[in-house]
Design an enzyme around this catalytic site. Structure first.
Site, PDB file in Angstrom:
ATOM      1  N   GLY A 198     -10.116  -2.462 -12.835  1.00 20.90           N
ATOM      2  CA  GLY A 198     -10.847  -3.680 -13.179  1.00 20.90           C
ATOM      3  C   GLY A 198     -10.833  -3.953 -14.672  1.00 20.90           C
ATOM      4  N   ASN A 223      -1.902   3.213 -13.505  1.00 17.21           N
ATOM      5  CA  ASN A 223      -2.714   3.438 -12.321  1.00 17.21           C
ATOM      6  C   ASN A 223      -4.172   3.584 -12.773  1.00 17.21           C
ATOM      7  OD1 ASN A 223      -3.598   4.225  -9.687  1.00 17.21           O
ATOM      8  ND2 ASN A 223      -1.590   5.109  -9.275  1.00 17.21           N
ATOM      9  N   THR A 224      -5.064   3.932 -11.861  1.00 23.73           N
ATOM     10  CA  THR A 224      -6.490   4.017 -12.208  1.00 23.73           C
ATOM     11  C   THR A 224      -6.782   5.247 -13.066  1.00 23.73           C
ATOM     12  OG1 THR A 224      -6.914   5.235 -10.176  1.00 23.73           O
ATOM     13  CG2 THR A 224      -7.220   2.845 -10.105  1.00 23.73           C
ATOM     14  N   LYS A 241       0.861  -1.172   0.000  1.00 24.66           N
ATOM     15  CA  LYS A 241       0.000   0.000   0.000  1.00 24.66           C
ATOM     16  C   LYS A 241       0.908   1.236   0.000  1.00 24.66           C
ATOM     17  CE  LYS A 241      -3.836   2.341   0.857  1.00 24.66           C
ATOM     18  NZ  LYS A 241      -4.878   2.405  -0.165  1.00 24.66           N
ATOM     19  N   CYS A 295      -1.707   8.783  -8.209  1.00 26.49           N
ATOM     20  CA  CYS A 295      -2.940   8.550  -7.456  1.00 26.49           C
ATOM     21  C   CYS A 295      -3.911   9.692  -7.743  1.00 26.49           C
ATOM     22  CB  CYS A 295      -2.683   8.491  -5.954  1.00 26.49           C
ATOM     23  SG  CYS A 295      -4.225   8.291  -5.032  1.00 26.49           S
ATOM     24  N   ALA A 343     -11.900   5.732  -4.135  1.00 30.40           N
ATOM     25  CA  ALA A 343     -11.335   7.017  -3.699  1.00 30.40           C
ATOM     26  C   ALA A 343     -10.915   6.854  -2.244  1.00 30.40           C
ATOM     27  CB  ALA A 343     -12.364   8.133  -3.859  1.00 30.40           C
ATOM     28  N   GLY A 361      -6.679  -4.435 -14.919  1.00 31.50           N
ATOM     29  CA  GLY A 361      -7.776  -5.358 -15.204  1.00 31.50           C
ATOM     30  C   GLY A 361      -7.390  -6.801 -15.448  1.00 31.50           C
ATOM     31  N   ASN A 371       5.711   0.978  -2.298  1.00 28.16           N
ATOM     32  CA  ASN A 371       5.076   2.066  -3.036  1.00 28.16           C
ATOM     33  C   ASN A 371       5.193   3.332  -2.192  1.00 28.16           C
ATOM     34  OD1 ASN A 371       2.519   3.806  -3.684  1.00 28.16           O
ATOM     35  ND2 ASN A 371       2.734   2.446  -5.439  1.00 28.16           N
ATOM     36  N   LYS A 417       5.354   4.598 -11.190  1.00 27.69           N
ATOM     37  CA  LYS A 417       4.023   4.150 -11.627  1.00 27.69           C
ATOM     38  C   LYS A 417       3.321   5.284 -12.342  1.00 27.69           C
ATOM     39  CE  LYS A 417      -0.048   1.651  -9.893  1.00 27.69           C
ATOM     40  NZ  LYS A 417      -0.590   0.932  -8.703  1.00 27.69           N
TER      41      LYS A 417
END
Lengths: 305, 271
Positions: free
Chosen positions: A218, A193-194, A46, A131, A71, A246, A100, A166
């Site tokens: 995902g 990342n997302t 994390k 992030c 979030a 994903g 990380n 990242k």
């Protein structure tokens, strides 16, 4: 057929290409009953900040079509607690640990690294410059090539350990930021990342998440992640890449390797099933055996056109 | 450290409990041992959409052949629960269970326990009631719902209460059955009349739980609440389901709960 799953990210040897992604595997030991971390290619912690963080208000997660938006806001125990409480056991178990690193300022990134430098058992740092869920730090360092290069260069100067960056899929010029990270001294790039995303409750006429927006992950994002890995690999073929986005099956891993990744990270699949990373590594082996791949590294960058 | 895995389960029985609620019985191939208050994360089918499992409190677990039957009471509220409502018998799913902690069932002072359920908050309370009945520990059971049609499993609740000589109190918001008004008001009336409880164990909608937390704070009654927060992983890593404690920390409901002493929760729960 005997399949070798061993791979390398730069000079770092992994027993298999499947790692656990940051934010989905705690600090490496949280899911030990379900998935022994020493059997994975590695685990990414994390995101750790210099001090513990409380994270965002709730609701923090929402499910969307073949995906989820989170979030969380980098709630974490802080680097000191990680080094004290988790790292010794990870070392004892011989887990490949990637820390990380997150900071609200450049100095905060350095603070996390400096604390980690006092302990053995960390294979690499992964700088989180992507992030989407924090108001300071995170993505702001990952969007501007000049800012990113200066952050990476400062981190580079503070450690001789491997440095991964990242990347954000939300940055306007992906290849430019990738190149900036490498120019700053990154040994490898993790992507993606997302994606910044939103869900709306039409009846209540409100955003679902307390923070309005979050990051989409995902299977819904896999095609985007594959395209980005392919794009960066073609622009920077010598740079080791770690593919993320994903991944749900061994066959998905093969796709990322073919696009140019040397290893992968599994994230949301672990949220669905805490045993997923091990299952996926097993499926990758079966895929290789079924398709005459004796050494998984044959797949890396192996697209035929 | 015990290795745990994802349990393959099959839908062995399903029955309707109300226009929107149903009971699902899942058979496992291996033994399952769980405590009232614990929950499971259940897949809704095979595909990637819906992506996430759904969290359900266990309503009961009993041995069956070499494995167990795990019982859940579910309200159809969206796509996932809709799929579960219409799966054919025999359908294969996967279940992570048991997860989280349970209610404190131990007795001590000689006072009874108060079990309080609101609507689809019944499952962990029913599990507790049947286990207390089997152990002959005294309790009263308060069962509330919006209307008579949504009072679930009244017969089973009555049977469990009768074993220990307790009282079953029914309450409906619209007064269509039992006492009219919120179930927490029914608890308060009895406390005001001098009834004493060792502890109250509750599950239900958040306003009901908050009312009970306030009641506990005013009357010096220990209260344990089973919280429902949207969960993604169920095992403490995604940090999606956090609840704020009195000391300001955010902790995952799935891992440190779902049962919390009301006195540990942030002050707004009792305000």
């Amino acid at each position: 057929m005997n399949v070798s799953l061993r791979t390398h990210v730069g000079d770092l040897a992994l027993q298999n290409p499947v790692m656990a992604a940051s934010g989905t595997f705690g600090y490496g030991l949280d899911l030990v009953e379900f998935c022994p971390p020493e059997r994975l290619g590695g685990v990414v912690t994390k995101g750790l900040s210099p001090k513990p963080r409380r994270g965002n208000p709730t609701p923090r997660i929402v499910e969307t079509a073949a995906g989820m938006i989170n979030a969380i806001g980098l709630q974490n125990i802080g680097v000191e607690a990680f080094c004290r409480d988790a790292l010794p056991e990870l070392r004892r178990r011989n887990v490949l640990v990637v820390v990380n690193v997150f900071g609200e300022t450049q100095d905060a990134y350095l603070e996390v690294i400096t604390r980690c430098e006092r302990d053995e058992g960390i294979a690499a740092y992964e700088l989180n410059v992507s992030c989407p869920n924090v108001t300071a730090g995170g993505m702001e360092f990952g969007h501007d090539a000049g800012t990113l290069m200066s952050l990476v260069a400062r981190c580079r100067a503070s450690t001789s350990r491997r440095l991964w960056v990242k990347l954000s899929p939300n940055a306007p010029y992906l290849v430019d930021t990738a190149r900036a990270a490498v120019d700053g001294g990154a040994d490898a790039l993790s992507l993606i990342n997302t994606l910044r995303a939103m869900a709306i409750d039409a009846v209540a006429r409100r955003p679902v998440l307390a923070t309005r927006c979050g990051g989409l992950s995902g299977p819904a994002i896999k095609p985007i992640a594959l395209r980005m890995v392919d794009e960066v690999h073609r622009a920077l073929p010598a740079v080791p890449l770690v593919g993320i986005g994903g991944i749900e099956s061994g066959r998905d891993v093969a796709e990322f390797l073919l696009a140019g990744a040397s290893a992968v990270q599994v994230g949301t699949a672990i949220v669905r099933d805490p045993t997923a990373a091990l299952r996926i590594a097993g499926e990758l082996e079966a895929f290789c055996a079924a398709h005459g791949v004796a050494d998984v590294t044959e797949l890396i960058g192996g697209l035929t056109c | 450290m015990i290795a745990r895995h994802d349990l393959p389960v099959r839908v062995i029985a399903r029955s309707e409990l109300s226009p929107t609620c149903f009971r699902l019985e899942l058979v496992t191939g291996e033994p399952v041992s769980a405590a009232p208050g614990q929950f499971g994360m259940l897949t809704c089918g095979d595909g990637l959409d819906p992506l996430l499992r759904r969290a359900f409190s266990l309503a009961g677990v009993r041995p069956h052949e070499n494995g167990a039957i795990v019982e859940m009471l579910i309200k159809e509220v969206g796509r996932g629960t809709g799929l579960l409502h219409h799966l054919p018998l025999g359908a294969a799913l996967r279940l992570l269970a048991p997860l989280g902690n349970g209610f404190t069932l131990a007795d001590g002072s000689g006072d009874r326990l108060a079990l309080v359920a609101g609507g689809i908050g019944l499952p962990p309370v029913l599990f507790a009631a049947e286990q207390l009945a089997a152990r002959n520990v005294a309790f009263d059971l308060y069962l509330g719902a919006a209307s008579s049609a949504e009072l679930l499993e009244v017969g089973r609740c009555r049977s469990a209460v009768e074993v220990v000589g307790g009282e079953l109190v029914l309450a409906t918001d619209d007064g269509s059955r039992g006492e009219a008004g919120f179930v927490t008001a029914a608890v308060e009336r009895r406390l005001a009349a001098g009834r004493r409880y060792l502890r109250a164990l509750a599950c239900g909608p958040t306003p009901m739980l908050a009312a009970l937390a306030r009641l506990g704070a005013t009357r010096g009654l220990e209260v344990e609440l089973s919280l429902e927060e949207p969960m993604a992983c169920g095992v403490g890593v995604c940090l999606g389901c956090v609840v704020e404690l009195e000391d300001g920390r955010f902790v995952p409901t799935c891992k440190e709960g779902p049962v919390f002493a009301a006195s540990r929760l942030a002050a707004r729960w009792r305000a």
